[in-house]
Motif scaffolding. Structure first.
Motif, short mmCIF file in Angstrom:
data_model
loop_
_atom_site.label_atom_id
_atom_site.label_comp_id
_atom_site.label_asym_id
_atom_site.label_seq_id
_atom_site.Cartn_x
_atom_site.Cartn_y
_atom_site.Cartn_z
N GLN A 134 44.60 62.52 61.85
CA GLN A 134 43.42 63.37 61.73
C GLN A 134 42.75 63.16 60.38
N ASP A 135 42.70 61.92 59.93
CA ASP A 135 42.18 61.64 58.61
C ASP A 135 40.94 60.76 58.73
N LEU A 136 39.80 61.42 58.77
CA LEU A 136 38.52 60.74 58.94
C LEU A 136 38.23 59.78 57.79
N GLY A 137 38.48 60.26 56.56
CA GLY A 137 38.10 59.49 55.37
C GLY A 137 38.84 58.18 55.28
N SER A 138 40.20 58.22 55.43
CA SER A 138 40.97 56.98 55.28
C SER A 138 40.60 56.00 56.37
N SER A 139 40.39 56.51 57.57
CA SER A 139 40.03 55.65 58.68
C SER A 139 38.75 54.88 58.38
N LEU A 140 37.77 55.60 57.88
CA LEU A 140 36.50 54.97 57.51
C LEU A 140 36.70 53.95 56.39
N LEU A 141 37.56 54.33 55.44
CA LEU A 141 37.80 53.49 54.28
C LEU A 141 38.43 52.16 54.68
N PHE A 142 39.50 52.22 55.50
CA PHE A 142 40.22 51.00 55.88
C PHE A 142 39.31 50.06 56.66
N PHE A 143 38.59 50.62 57.59
CA PHE A 143 37.75 49.77 58.43
C PHE A 143 36.61 49.16 57.63
N GLY A 144 35.99 50.00 56.79
CA GLY A 144 34.90 49.51 55.95
C GLY A 144 35.38 48.39 55.04
N LEU A 145 36.57 48.58 54.47
CA LEU A 145 37.15 47.57 53.59
C LEU A 145 37.32 46.24 54.31
N PHE A 146 37.90 46.32 55.51
CA PHE A 146 38.15 45.10 56.26
C PHE A 146 36.84 44.38 56.59
N LEU A 147 35.87 45.15 57.03
CA LEU A 147 34.57 44.56 57.39
C LEU A 147 33.96 43.81 56.22
N VAL A 148 33.94 44.47 55.07
CA VAL A 148 33.30 43.87 53.90
C VAL A 148 34.03 42.59 53.50
N MET A 149 35.37 42.63 53.53
CA MET A 149 36.12 41.43 53.13
C MET A 149 35.89 40.30 54.12
N LEU A 150 35.79 40.65 55.38
CA LEU A 150 35.53 39.65 56.40
C LEU A 150 34.17 38.99 56.15
N TYR A 151 33.21 39.83 55.83
CA TYR A 151 31.86 39.33 55.58
C TYR A 151 31.85 38.42 54.35
N VAL A 152 32.53 38.86 53.30
CA VAL A 152 32.54 38.06 52.07
C VAL A 152 33.26 36.74 52.31
N ALA A 153 34.35 36.79 53.07
CA ALA A 153 35.13 35.56 53.29
C ALA A 153 34.36 34.56 54.14
N THR A 154 33.69 35.04 55.18
CA THR A 154 33.04 34.13 56.12
C THR A 154 31.58 33.89 55.79
N GLU A 155 31.00 34.71 54.92
CA GLU A 155 29.57 34.65 54.59
C GLU A 155 28.72 34.82 55.84
N ARG A 156 29.22 35.53 56.84
CA ARG A 156 28.42 35.69 58.06
C ARG A 156 28.14 37.16 58.33
N PRO A 157 26.88 37.57 58.19
CA PRO A 157 26.53 38.98 58.39
C PRO A 157 26.81 39.45 59.82
N GLY A 158 26.95 38.50 60.76
CA GLY A 158 27.23 38.88 62.14
C GLY A 158 28.42 39.80 62.26
N TRP A 159 29.44 39.56 61.39
CA TRP A 159 30.63 40.42 61.42
C TRP A 159 30.28 41.86 61.09
N LEU A 160 29.35 42.02 60.17
CA LEU A 160 28.96 43.38 59.79
C LEU A 160 28.33 44.10 60.97
N VAL A 161 27.51 43.35 61.73
CA VAL A 161 26.85 43.96 62.88
C VAL A 161 27.89 44.39 63.92
N VAL A 162 28.79 43.41 64.26
CA VAL A 162 29.83 43.73 65.23
C VAL A 162 30.67 44.92 64.77
#
Lengths: 487, 460
Positions: B240-268
């Motif tokens: 029941q932890d909204l904040g951490s859930s948002l944090l973990f997912f946001g973190l992963f997305l950003v790192m994925l985007y930085v690693a691949t340089e593809r904004p498509g991941w951000l959209v997905v």
């Protein structure tokens, strides 16, 4: 990888800028709104620990803060609680503020921008900031006369008196009965506060209601002044025009007739308009309602202030009303102040004051002056015209007709020796199972008016046939007018 | 790293003197706030301020000396900023303790514990710097940290170990202490993501379909992002932890985007997040309550805390009531989640802005480190740490100031709470380690100047 990292830097910067902007909104732009909310304990605690300004009537305080030695440094004290309760209002830790305590809170609590310099001086002088004083327009003699007059009818009488200075709109007296003592609500003891609150809100007589402005009732025959004003303003009538004056008026579209109050005729089949007003002839005014039409009546009523809220100095004012779309018989009933016409005593006092002031209704006000803690006048009320209800010649005619009402007609109980008084009685039917409302509106002296009064007795606990505008209401109006004039 | 680093020819200065000077300023802020609290609440300079200030000074000097010795090229701004935030937080917690004690002599106090936690945080900081001499070694622990993160996240759900506090099941009990493993999991996740993405980013970036001007990844590459999405949803559902859930997912997305340089991941990813959040909103009453309190704070049943926080900050106004002069105890949890509201009340908009800018500086220095870092793994770790920090500050400060719905996250370095303090000190140590590596002059690989011809040795 540097390009997406740069993009993320911009995104992060946007996030932080959003935080900065939002904090600015919350702590600067929205702060005043949040600080003025009634359930904001911080602001309330700070206010309660500050010396709140006094509410003054003719230089004497009716509400002031005195030092106390409980958890707050000051206790609000009301010197004449019941007489002024509806004007001062209460200042409660739990239930907030009301009336002048509410509308003038910025000045009284010292947070008004006009007191900014005082606050800065206090800050540097390391003394507690103080609130400013509010001085009311009330004439204590008129207020006493009104209060005593209502009390004389019995402690439980329901009624209200409003007196205005016709030339300025200043409220000289405003009393509502039954009244209450705001001291209990303004106590520092939480259980005292809540028990008084429950007692007052649970009382079926609703003592906290300011009947002068917060309750609308059928104005009855006093509304004939508005109908007469509409007739004279139409140009088709003058005070000597003949109108039907028989015992009954046949209402179109129905089987019923409109009778006069006493069942007799009004002094002939055809009477003058002056005569009709003098004897409060239902037939004549019902006829005028039919011929003038509801639009002309509504327009005239609104010119006096019906349908509008115009009093800024007290909260909770209810607008008086004239029915939206009456049919012909309903228009006839509306013309004599029945059916769905409803007015506050303040509104009827404004009708009277408008006629007294040559047709110009002044905007009513209660706060005369606000002063800083060191007694500099910060603001003084400027009388301002509210609406032009009738022309000065129509006002002159109406005044003359109202003088006849008091001299020879239904309003004789309001006569003041050596002076011309203009007035109009009213006895409004309500539901069949409850007594009628007794009204009286007047002003004096008729040739140079100093005071306009409206009196409403809603329920005096006397026999039904003893209730009339002239019997119950007019004597009180007379006392109030005398109190203003004889000083 | 195919491109040539434009900074290659530039040599960074060590700037340790600047760091020491800034640290002294930070100490003045921390100890000054402590003295101001004493003056504001009790009307006198607190008798123990020399002992308290001395302890803070010892911690700061210790950090500085360790950095000077083992990471001499590290970023000089991070440590002083952290010291200032930590000092301010301590003073505010002490101030709230005093107010609670005045009302109830048996009330729980937090400042002493927080000082102990800060000391432990500093020890962790020093430990990380001493043990980890090169951040690239962490890459060997990619899957270990991934596993550790999972274990840490699951721990609060275990029957004996985990406890539910205030509706969120994110705590574990270790003896007398309760601990939020999610805070440490955050750091492990950054390491895991960085290690994983360094290996797989080519595959993730390689192929895809182009639609509406954006390259979308192939279906089969969506695996890891879906796993991460499920983990985030799991945190939301089971803890029941909204904040951490948002944090973990946001973190992963950003790192994925930085690693691949593809904004498509951000959209997905954003689409997935929105869908998950909406389903969460429909399924869970506590999420709905949070939204309701955000949209209609004055008519909601569950908005008492946020409304009190807003009143406090409004009461503070531009310059605040002054330390010890407000009523922050009216706000529930003003010593932890709502400490920014308490700051807003007593230090005003000015103070809150200063705090937000300090947080912004930490993020900026972290991202700058990522930019100048020479290896992909280091870049990703630094970006991840900086972004997770930024997201956390945004979510918690935005929640308290009613910019976004309120979620339970700690305010880094200021909220009361041991796990958060220790984890954040570790994050700063990692950032310093990476920046030391990044700013250090390149070893001279060209060898000695080869003017002289090789001597031919005659062998007889």
């Amino acid at each position: 990888m540097n390009k997406p990292i740069r993009t993320m830097s911009i995104v992060c910067m946007a996030l932080f800028v959003a935080l900065l902007v939002n904090s600015t909104y919350l702590q600067y732009l929205q702060a005043d709104e949040l600080n003025s909310r009634n359930d904001n304990k911080r602001v309330r605690d700070a206010e309660f620990s500050r010396e709140r300004g006094a509410i003054l009537v003719a230089g004497n305080s009716v509400a002031q803060s005195k030092p106390s030695n409980d958890q707050f440094e000051f206790q609000r004290v009301y010197s004449q609680p019941e007489k002024y309760a509806h004007l001062t209002g209460y200042y409660s830790y739990t239930y907030g503020r009301n009336a002048v305590e509410l509308t003038q809170n910025d000045i009284l609590s010292g947070s008004d921008p006009r007191l900014f310099v005082n606050r800065v001086v206090d800050l540097f002088g390391n003394s507690q900031p103080k609130g400013g004083d509010v001085s009311l327009t009330i004439d204590p003699k008129a207020q006493n006369a009104a209060y005593d007059g209502l009390q004389a009818l019995g402690k439980d009488v329901k009624g209200s008196v409003v007196a205005l200075d016709p030339s300025t709109g200043a409220i000289q007296a405003m009393v509502s009965n039954p009244s209450y003592d705001p001291s209990g609500l303004s106590s520092h003891n939480l259980s005292t506060i809540s028990s008084s609150w429950e007692k007052l809100t649970g009382d079926p007589d609703r003592p906290m209601l300011n009947r002068g402005i917060q309750e609308v009732l059928p104005p009855g025959s006093t509304f004939k002044l508005v109908t007469a004003a509409a007739a004279l303003s139409s140009g088709q009538y003058d005070p000597d025009s003949l109108v039907p004056g028989g015992a009954r008026l046949d209402l179109p579209q129905t089987d019923t007739d409109l009778p006069n109050e006493s069942g007799t005729d009004c002094g002939g089949d055809k009477v003058t308009l002056t005569q009709a007003l003098m004897v409060s002839c239902n037939v004549s005014f019902g006829y005028l309602g039919l011929t003038l039409g509801d639009d002309a009546l509504r327009e005239q009523a609104e010119a006096f202030g019906f349908g509008d809220e115009y009093l800024d100095d007290l909260n909770g004012q209810v607008a008086s009303r004239f029915p939206e779309d009456p049919d012909a018989p309903q228009s006839a009933l509306s013309a004599i102040g029945q059916f769905d016409v409803a007015a506050t005593p303040l509104q009827m006092a404004m009708v009277s004051a408008g006629i007294a002031n040559g047709g110009t209704v002044m905007k009513p006000y209660l706060v005369d002056e606000v002063r800083s803690p060191d007694l500099d006048v910060l603001d003084k009320a400027e009388p301002e015209p509210y609406r032009n209800a009738v022309s000065s010649s129509v006002a002159r005619d109406l005044t003359q007709m109202m003088v006849e009402v008091v001299d020879q007609g239904t309003g004789s109980t309001a006569q003041i020796p050596g002076m011309k008084v203009a007035g109009k009685t009213g006895t409004a039917q309500s539901e069949a199972d409850r007594p009628p409302y007794a009204w009286f509106v007047s002003f004096a002296p008729a040739d140079d008016p100093e005071v306009a009064v409206a009196v409403l007795i809603e329920d005096a606990g006397v026999a039904r046939d003893a209730i009339s505008g002239s019997g119950l209401a007019a004597p009180i109006a007379k006392r109030v007018m005398e109190a203003v004039i004889n000083q | 790293m195919s491109s040539v680093n434009p900074l290659r020819g530039f040599t960074h200065r060590r700037r340790r003197g600047a760091e020491l000077f800034l640290l002294i300023l930070s100490l003045l802020v921390g100890v000054g706030a402590y003295i101001a609290v004493g003056v504001g609440v009790e009307g006198a300079v607190p008798a123990d301020f020399i002992g308290y200030g001395g302890w803070l000074a010892v911690l700061c000097v210790l950090c500085h000396v360790v950095v000077r010795v083992v990471a001499p090229y590290a970023d000089p701004v991070l440590l002083p900023v952290v010291a200032a935030l930590n000092g301010l937080g301590l003073a505010m917690i002490h101030r709230i303790d005093l107010a609670e004690l005045a009302e109830n002599p048996d009330a729980n106090t937090f400042a002493r514990d927080q000082l102990i936690w800060m000391t432990l945080g500093v020890i962790t900081f020093i430990g990380v710097l001493l043990v980890l001499r090169d951040h690239r070694r962490l890459q060997a622990f990619t899957y270990t940290s991934g596993l550790a993160a999972l274990v840490l996240l699951v721990m609060p759900l275990l029957p004996v170990l985990g406890t539910e506090i205030n509706g969120a099941r994110i705590w574990i009990n270790v003896g007398p202490f309760s601990f939020q493993p999610g805070e440490v999991a955050k750091v492990c996740l950054v390491v895991f993501f960085a290690g994983y993405l360094v290996l797989h980013r080519d595959a993730l970036a390689l192929a895809g379909r182009r639609f509406a001007g954006i390259d979308f990844p192939r279906g089969r590459d969506l695996g890891p992002i879906l796993v991460m999405w499920l983990v985030s949803l799991g945190v939301l559902v089971f803890q029941q932890d909204l904040g951490s859930s948002l944090l973990f997912f946001g973190l992963f997305l950003v790192m994925l985007y930085v690693a691949t340089e593809r904004p498509g991941w951000l959209v997905v990813g954003s689409t997935l997040f929105a869908a998950g959040a909406y389903v969460g909103y429909l399924l869970f009453p506590h999420v709905q309550a949070r939204f309701d309190a955000w949209l209609h704070p004055f008519s909601s049943d569950s908005s008492y805390q946020i409304v009190q926080g807003m009143y406090g900050q409004a009461w503070g106004g531009l310059v605040g009531r002054g330390l010890g002069q407000g009523d922050p105890t009216l706000i529930p949890f003003s010593y932890s989640d709502f400490i920014v509201a308490a700051m807003g009340e007593e230090l005003g908009l000015t103070g809150v802005m200063a705090i937000i800018v300090l947080y912004g500086l930490i993020v900026e220095r972290g991202l700058r480190t990522a930019l100048v870092c020479r290896d992909a793994f280091g870049k990703l770790v630094a970006t991840g740490l900086a972004v997770v920090f930024a997201l956390q500050v945004f979510v918690v400060v935005g929640g308290v100031t009613k910019l976004i719905p309120l979620t339970g996250l700690t305010t880094p370095f200021m909220s009361y709470g041991g796990s958060s303090l220790i984890a954040n000190w570790a994050i700063i140590a990692l950032l310093l380690r990476i920046s030391d590596q990044a700013r250090r002059p390149l070893p001279d690989l060209s060898g000695p100047a080869d003017d002289d011809a090789t001597q031919v040795v005659m062998v007889r």
